[in-house]
Write a protein that holds these residues in place. Structure first.
Motif, PDB file in Angstrom:
ATOM      1  N   TYR A   1     107.491 -19.594   4.746  1.00  0.00           N
ATOM      2  CA  TYR A   1     108.914 -19.811   4.982  1.00  0.00           C
ATOM      3  C   TYR A   1     109.790 -18.596   4.692  1.00  0.00           C
ATOM      4  O   TYR A   1     110.997 -18.696   4.763  1.00  0.00           O
ATOM      5  CB  TYR A   1     109.401 -20.993   4.128  1.00  0.00           C
ATOM      6  N   ILE A   2     109.162 -17.480   4.336  1.00  0.00           N
ATOM      7  CA  ILE A   2     109.960 -16.283   4.055  1.00  0.00           C
ATOM      8  C   ILE A   2     109.514 -15.145   4.961  1.00  0.00           C
ATOM      9  O   ILE A   2     108.403 -15.154   5.489  1.00  0.00           O
ATOM     10  CB  ILE A   2     109.856 -15.857   2.566  1.00  0.00           C
ATOM     11  N   GLN A   3     110.361 -14.154   5.111  1.00  0.00           N
ATOM     12  CA  GLN A   3     110.074 -13.032   5.989  1.00  0.00           C
ATOM     13  C   GLN A   3     109.219 -11.928   5.353  1.00  0.00           C
ATOM     14  O   GLN A   3     108.401 -11.345   6.031  1.00  0.00           O
ATOM     15  CB  GLN A   3     111.397 -12.423   6.494  1.00  0.00           C
TER      16      GLN A   3
ATOM     17  N   ARG B   1     113.524 -25.007   8.263  1.00  0.00           N
ATOM     18  CA  ARG B   1     112.352 -24.133   8.089  1.00  0.00           C
ATOM     19  C   ARG B   1     111.084 -24.919   7.778  1.00  0.00           C
ATOM     20  O   ARG B   1     109.997 -24.539   8.184  1.00  0.00           O
ATOM     21  CB  ARG B   1     112.598 -23.126   6.976  1.00  0.00           C
TER      22      ARG B   1
ATOM     23  N   SER C   1     105.056 -18.374   1.386  1.00  0.00           N
ATOM     24  CA  SER C   1     105.046 -17.277   2.369  1.00  0.00           C
ATOM     25  C   SER C   1     105.230 -17.762   3.798  1.00  0.00           C
ATOM     26  O   SER C   1     105.618 -16.992   4.675  1.00  0.00           O
ATOM     27  CB  SER C   1     103.751 -16.473   2.257  1.00  0.00           C
TER      28      SER C   1
END
Length: 157
Positions: free
Chosen positions: A113-115, A16, A111
């Protein structure tokens, strides 16, 4: 088994974070809050200089007052204590603003790297930061105006 899970998790994190455009976007998003953090730090430097001077002056007056009980010294000490209270509150609000904007920077970076969408959270924290900073500046303005009036302003005839 734990090593296998740790290895999978580590490879997932590396996968990621190896995406250069994501990292660049996270850095771009965090630049404005980082500049605000630098500005808050500069303002706090001025506030800290003021409170250090005030504390030193109170100590010098208190040492001089031990031998004599002068009404002028007592009035000045009270005036300085009032100024110190205002600067202390200003520093507290400014520090809270610095902490909040630091959280914003961390959230903006994570943010990438996150959904979940966290734009509303970032906007709310940005507004809270600015409100805290304004509050700190208002208290610092009050201290500055009190300093400009001088200690004789508080004396009662």
């Amino acid at each position: 088994m734990l090593d296998l899970l740790g290895g999978i998790l580590a490879s997932e994190i590396i996968a990621r974070t190896s995406d250069t455009p994501r990292v660049l976007r996270a850095v771009e998003l965090s630049l404005a809050p980082a500049f605000l953090l630098v500005g808050i730090g500069s303002i706090m430097n001025v506030m800290m200089t003021r409170i250090i001077w005030i504390a030193g002056r109170i100590e010098r007056l208190a040492d001089n007052e031990k031998g004599t009980c002068d009404i002028a010294h007592a009035s000045e000490i009270e005036w300085l204590r009032k100024r110190r209270r205002f600067v202390r509150v200003a520093i507290t609000f400014s520090m809270a603003a610095a902490v909040t904007i630091s959280v914003v920077i961390a959230i903006l970076f994570v943010s990438a790297y996150i959904q979940p969408r966290i734009g509303t959270l970032v906007a709310v924290l940005w507004v809270v930061t600015v409100a805290l900073l304004i509050s700190g500046l208002v208290f610092f303005l009050r201290e500055t105006l009190l300093a400009a009036d001088g200690p004789t302003h508080d004396r009662r005839p």
